[in-house]
Scaffold this motif. Structure first.
Motif, PDB file in Angstrom:
ATOM      1  N   GLU A 414       0.831  -1.204   0.000  1.00  0.00           N
ATOM      2  CA  GLU A 414       0.000   0.000   0.000  1.00  0.00           C
ATOM      3  C   GLU A 414       0.866   1.255   0.000  1.00  0.00           C
ATOM      4  O   GLU A 414       0.564   2.238  -0.679  1.00  0.00           O
ATOM      5  CB  GLU A 414      -0.923  -0.011   1.224  1.00  0.00           C
ATOM      6  N   GLY A 415       1.943   1.234   0.765  1.00  0.00           N
ATOM      7  CA  GLY A 415       2.847   2.379   0.786  1.00  0.00           C
ATOM      8  C   GLY A 415       3.611   2.537  -0.520  1.00  0.00           C
ATOM      9  O   GLY A 415       3.782   3.650  -1.024  1.00  0.00           O
ATOM     10  N   ARG A 418       1.838   4.216  -3.499  1.00  0.00           N
ATOM     11  CA  ARG A 418       1.641   5.664  -3.445  1.00  0.00           C
ATOM     12  C   ARG A 418       2.792   6.443  -4.083  1.00  0.00           C
ATOM     13  O   ARG A 418       2.697   7.659  -4.254  1.00  0.00           O
ATOM     14  CB  ARG A 418       1.459   6.115  -1.999  1.00  0.00           C
ATOM     15  N   ALA A 431      11.525  -0.385   1.849  1.00  0.00           N
ATOM     16  CA  ALA A 431      10.170  -0.439   2.408  1.00  0.00           C
ATOM     17  C   ALA A 431       9.959  -1.733   3.190  1.00  0.00           C
ATOM     18  O   ALA A 431       9.345  -1.735   4.259  1.00  0.00           O
ATOM     19  CB  ALA A 431       9.142  -0.329   1.286  1.00  0.00           C
ATOM     20  N   GLU A 435       9.458  -2.170   7.566  1.00  0.00           N
ATOM     21  CA  GLU A 435       8.363  -2.865   8.234  1.00  0.00           C
ATOM     22  C   GLU A 435       8.865  -3.852   9.275  1.00  0.00           C
ATOM     23  O   GLU A 435       8.128  -4.274  10.161  1.00  0.00           O
ATOM     24  CB  GLU A 435       7.521  -3.619   7.190  1.00  0.00           C
TER      25      GLU A 435
END
Length: 725
Positions: A414-415, A418, A431, A435
């Motif tokens: 989802e990140g 974007r 990314a 996490e």
């Protein structure tokens, strides 16, 4: 008469019907407010204050000692007052209405509770009395007036006795195991009563706000502390046999206590979907408890939400895993009261986390489905959608390195989606790494590699072995999943032994590997891992490997012989348990999916079983003259003028390891710094060599220093002069 009529009409408006509430709730709430008003009328008369000027006025407070005799001394007078006073008589007439039929109430409503728990009239009235303050805060002043204490704004059992026509019927409610208290519908504040040194009869009675709302308005939305769960099935998903049996038991059983179902699976596994699926199979919905509401200090709120879920026939899911201290000394701080007949699903990575839950409350565990490598790759592509185009190799590598489950992949994707531009590999891995939260705690410390631009200087044989090991780590994804070795080798990573004397470059080699492979590196603190108490070392090792298994990391075991030593002949129980620790470590090393580096200067002390399981063993010898020359040159910091140094002489004369050479250069820089130009001379370096030899307790004659022996002689003369002063 007009005044009396006016009072009657105003009193009627004081007890309105609750829109949306069932007839039974309306009846008993009206009973509570009418009886409170009748008590207010009596208080005016009993306290000798005359007749109120307005119906809204409340009587003054009287002496508490004399008022406490009201129930016995004034009982007959009170009954006569109800028959003779116009207002009291009117209120009594209003009370003499038969209660409605309790059948047919919506699930979780007041009427349903009365029928389900088979409450008698006294219990129904007491519950409604407690609901008055939950519904209308202004009722607090009326209750305070009836209790003759302005600090008491909640009803208690003593007030219920005052208001009820048959006070002895309230005695049954004094039992803490009464269904109203056991189910969490009524809460008795014993803490407040204890502070006031009073009996439980004086303890305030409350109905939790979320429960009150449900009882009066059963169609109301869920409170903000609960989130509905939806099923998110994968292609080919089917309810596992254990999960199906648990669902059948939940559907058939009508237990009178809490039921706890552990949901096992790693972080990010489809626990929520599993809970929703099992709940639906049992004929229920499911909701998740917000993280803040599952903390121990919010236990009353947790109890009220559990009661709400029982009322609405919902399964409650707690996603926060129980911590290590939750089960200590028989405590289950993550659970609501056992007497609330809710169905609770508790997330856990292992069964030990819910071991403190009593057996009679616990059902068989259900397992959340776990992704394998192919499913991780497929889900990354689904989650990224169009953004996955051109990232096949990156996704393949990430799916091996980061063994994330569905929910974690969704969050990362989802990140990434974007980003306004095409995703590159570096951003993708960053990314994924962001996490990650390796919870290794005090068992290990994160190492920041220091040798980004430096070269590992080894003899040719060892250099080739090091390159082979680096190439093997980079090829792991392809070999495991394209060539098919993953199943045979259990998707295991690679373990390597660096053996050699202190200072020969073992730690430096590990840090260079971390940089080249872009992996986080953790140095294992053996003083924290190894524990003298039986079983604790295995627990620490399990925590360590479990935390590291979710993603590729480097675990660096320095002085590994302390942990990986040879198994001994069993002479006592201590030897037996020590051997068990080694056996457990062997088993976890074989299953570890990252990179384990063992460093030791006592290779012969290692257990042979470990050596067989190591993929690579690289010996780090003391450097020869050619290697020492390269090390001396490489160790000079950038920006330092070393043109005066005789590197050939230093490499030829002093048989030192790289770590010692680094220490010598650092000490020489410290002694050369004087605020001027950054420059090293042979004098400072030779003196630093002398200091290093002294530290190592290695003798060196003046002849070893050759043409620079005078520097050492000066140093000795200065020391002798200092001793004779």
């Amino acid at each position: 008469m007009m005044a009396a009529s006016k009072k009657k009409s105003e009193l009627v408006t004081f007890t309105p019907r609750l829109r949306g509430a069932d007839a039974v709730a309306n009846y008993w709430m009206r009973q509570a407010t009418l009886r409170l008003r009748r008590e207010v009328s009596w208080c005016w008369s009993e306290r000798g204050a005359g007749t109120p000027q307005t119906v809204a006025a409340l009587p003054p407070f009287a002496d508490r000692a004399s008022a406490s005799l009201d129930l016995s001394r004034f009982w007959e007078e009170k009954q006569r007052f109800y028959l003779t006073d116009a207002t009291a008589r009117y209120l009594t007439e209003q009370l003499n209405v038969a209660p409605p039929d309790v059948g047919g109430g919506a699930r979780g409503s007041f009427a349903w509770v009365v029928a389900e728990l088979e409450l008698d009239d006294a219990a129904s009235f007491t519950l409604a009395l407690a609901l008055t303050t939950a519904l209308d805060a202004s009722m607090g002043s009326v209750i305070a007036s009836c209790l003759n204490d302005q600090t008491r704004t909640h009803p208690n059992l003593a007030l219920a006795q005052k208001l009820w026509d048959a006070p002895e019927e309230i005695l049954a409610l004094a039992d803490p195991a009464h269904a109203l208290f056991a189910r969490g519908l009524l809460v008795r504040s014993r803490a407040e009563a204890a502070r006031a040194a009073e009996t439980e009869w004086d303890a305030p009675l409350t109905v939790p706000s979320v429960v009150a709302r449900q009882l009066l308005f059963p169609d109301a939305p869920l409170p903000s502390g609960l989130t509905p769960l939806e099923e998110k099935s994968r292609d080919g998903d089917a309810l596992a046999e254990t999960s199906r049996l648990v669902a059948l038991r939940l559907a058939d059983e009508d237990a009178g206590t809490l039921r706890v179902v552990p949901v096992l699976g790693p972080k990010g596994a489809a626990r929520r979907g599993t809970v929703a699926t099992v709940a639906r199979a049992s004929g229920r919905g499911a909701v998740e408890l917000e993280a803040r509401a599952s903390d121990a200090e919010d236990l009353p709120y947790l109890n009220s939400l559990a009661t709400l879920c029982w009322l609405r026939d919902l399964c409650l899911f707690i996603a926060r895993e129980p911590s290590a201290h939750d089960g200590q000394h028989g405590s289950q701080n993550f659970l609501p009261a056992a007497t609330i007949p809710a169905i609770l699903f508790v997330a856990a990575s292992e069964r030990a986390q819910v071991a403190s839950v009593p057996d009679e409350l616990q059902l068989p565990a259900v397992n959340a489905p776990v992704y394998d490598y192919a499913e991780r790759v497929a889900h990354w592509k689904r989650a990224l959608g169009a953004k996955a185009r051109g990232l096949d190799s990156t996704i393949a590598e990430a799916a091996r390195r980061f063994r994330y489950e569905r929910e974690t992949i969704d969050a990362v994707a989802e990140g990434l989606k974007r980003l306004p531009r095409r995703i590159d590999g570096e951003e993708f891995f960053a990314a994924c790494r962001a996490e990650l939260a390796e919870d290794i705690g005090e068992l290990a410390s994160r190492v920041a590699p220091r040798f980004e631009g430096e070269e590992l200087i080894l003899p040719r044989k060892q250099h080739l072995q090091f390159e082979e090991h680096l190439r093997a780590m980079r090829a792991l994804t392809e070999v495991h999943y394209r060539w098919g070795t993953a199943r045979v080798w259990n998707e295991s990573g690679i373990s390597v032994l660096f053996a050699g004397a202190p200072g020969t470059g073992k730690t430096m080699a590990a840090e260079i590997l971390a940089l080249k492979l872009d992996l986080p590196m953790y140095r294992i603190d053996l003083s924290q891992v190894v524990n003298k108490y039986i079983g604790e070392t295995e627990k620490n090792l399990k925590r360590l490997f479990d935390a590291a298994d979710i993603s590729d990391v480097i675990l660096f075991f320095d002085e590994a012989d302390a942990l990986f030593g040879k198994r001994s002949e069993v002479k006592d129980s201590h030897d037996r348990y020590a051997n068990l620790e080694i056996s457990y470590l062997l088993e976890r090393m074989e299953r570890f999916k990252g990179l384990a580096i063992l460093a030791t200067n006592r290779k012969k002390d290692l257990d042979e079983a470990f050596l067989r399981r190591l993929r690579y063993v690289i010996d780090f010898p003391l450097p020869g003259e050619r290697e020492r020359l390269r090390i001396w040159r490489q160790m000079i910091p950038a920006g330092v003028d070393a043109s005066e140094l005789d590197f050939d002489f230093l490499a030829r004369q002093f048989q030192l390891a790289g770590g010692h050479i680094r220490s010598i250069i650092f000490n020489a820089c410290l002694q050369s710094a004087d605020g001027g130009e950054a420059r090293l001379s042979m004098r400072e370096v030779v003196i630093a060599i002398k200091r290093e030899y002294d530290k190592l307790n290695r003798p060196a004659g003046l002849e070893q220093y050759g043409p620079y022996a005078s520097f050492v002689e000066e140093l000795e003369h200065e020391r002798e002069a200092a001793l004779t002063r």
